[in-house]
Each structure stands twice: as structure tokens, then as C-alpha cells.
Design an enzyme around this catalytic site. Structure first.
Site, PDB file in Angstrom:
ATOM      1  N   HIS A  43     -19.639 -32.219 -45.598  1.00 50.74           N
ATOM      2  CA  HIS A  43     -19.040 -33.491 -45.206  1.00 50.74           C
ATOM      3  C   HIS A  43     -19.826 -34.655 -45.780  1.00 50.74           C
ATOM      4  CE1 HIS A  43     -22.063 -34.469 -42.071  1.00 50.74           C
ATOM      5  NE2 HIS A  43     -22.003 -33.192 -41.728  1.00 50.74           N
ATOM      6  N   CYS A  59     -24.680 -28.445 -40.880  1.00 45.20           N
ATOM      7  CA  CYS A  59     -23.756 -28.788 -41.962  1.00 45.20           C
ATOM      8  C   CYS A  59     -24.509 -29.196 -43.228  1.00 45.20           C
ATOM      9  CB  CYS A  59     -22.842 -29.933 -41.542  1.00 45.20           C
ATOM     10  SG  CYS A  59     -21.694 -29.454 -40.249  1.00 45.20           S
TER      11      CYS A  59
END
Length: 84
Positions: A43, A59
Site C-alpha cells: 500500500h 504490510c
């Protein structure tokens, strides 16, 4: 794969709307793992100084311009291999 994803704080449950300048997911989300409860993905981020540091919940943070470009080049079902 989500454009302007909303982010839900895993500790408080507070939500930051997609597209908000302080949303820690940035402008794009490409999820590649879930155990049904927890998600991990690639992301963007509104804080480019955080890239390369252990500041997320597992992440991979990318510059918004880079995740936006990658988002246009991949599709659901593309295998993802993370190499440490």
C-alpha cells in the site's frame, strides 16, 4: 485491490476514510495474504519518510506514485512472493 481504501485502526476501531490525507494506506491497497481476520498487503502512505522502516502491522509500504503504477499493472490472482 482497492482504490482509496479506508483504514480501520486495529486497536481502537476508529476508521479513516479512503482518500483522507492522513489515511496510512495511502491511495491504493493490494492485499496478498489473509488468515480470515488479519490482512497484509502492499500500500501507499502519506508519510514517505516511513518507507523502509518497521512501522506497519506487517504490510509493505510504498511511495504513492509507485503503488499507483503497480496497481495498474497487476490483476487479482497474480502470485506474490515476498523475499526477505
Amino acid at each position: 485491490m482497492i482504490r482509496d481504501p479506508a483504514w480501520k485502526n486495529p486497536f481502537t476501531g476508529a476508521v479513516i476514510a479512503g482518500g483522507h490525507p492522513q489515511n496510512p494506506l495511502g491511495r491504493r491497497w493490494i492485499g496478498f495474504w489473509s488468515d480470515g481476520t488479519n490482512w497484509v498487503g502492499l500500500h501507499g502512505t502519506p508519510n514517505p519518510d516511513s518507507i523502509g522502516h518497521a512501522v506497519s502491522h506487517g504490510c509493505v509500504r510504498m511511495y504513492n506514485r509507485d503503488i499507483e503504477e503497480l496497481f495498474e499493472k497487476v490483476q487479482l490472482g497474480v502470485p506474490v512472493i515476498v523475499v526477505p
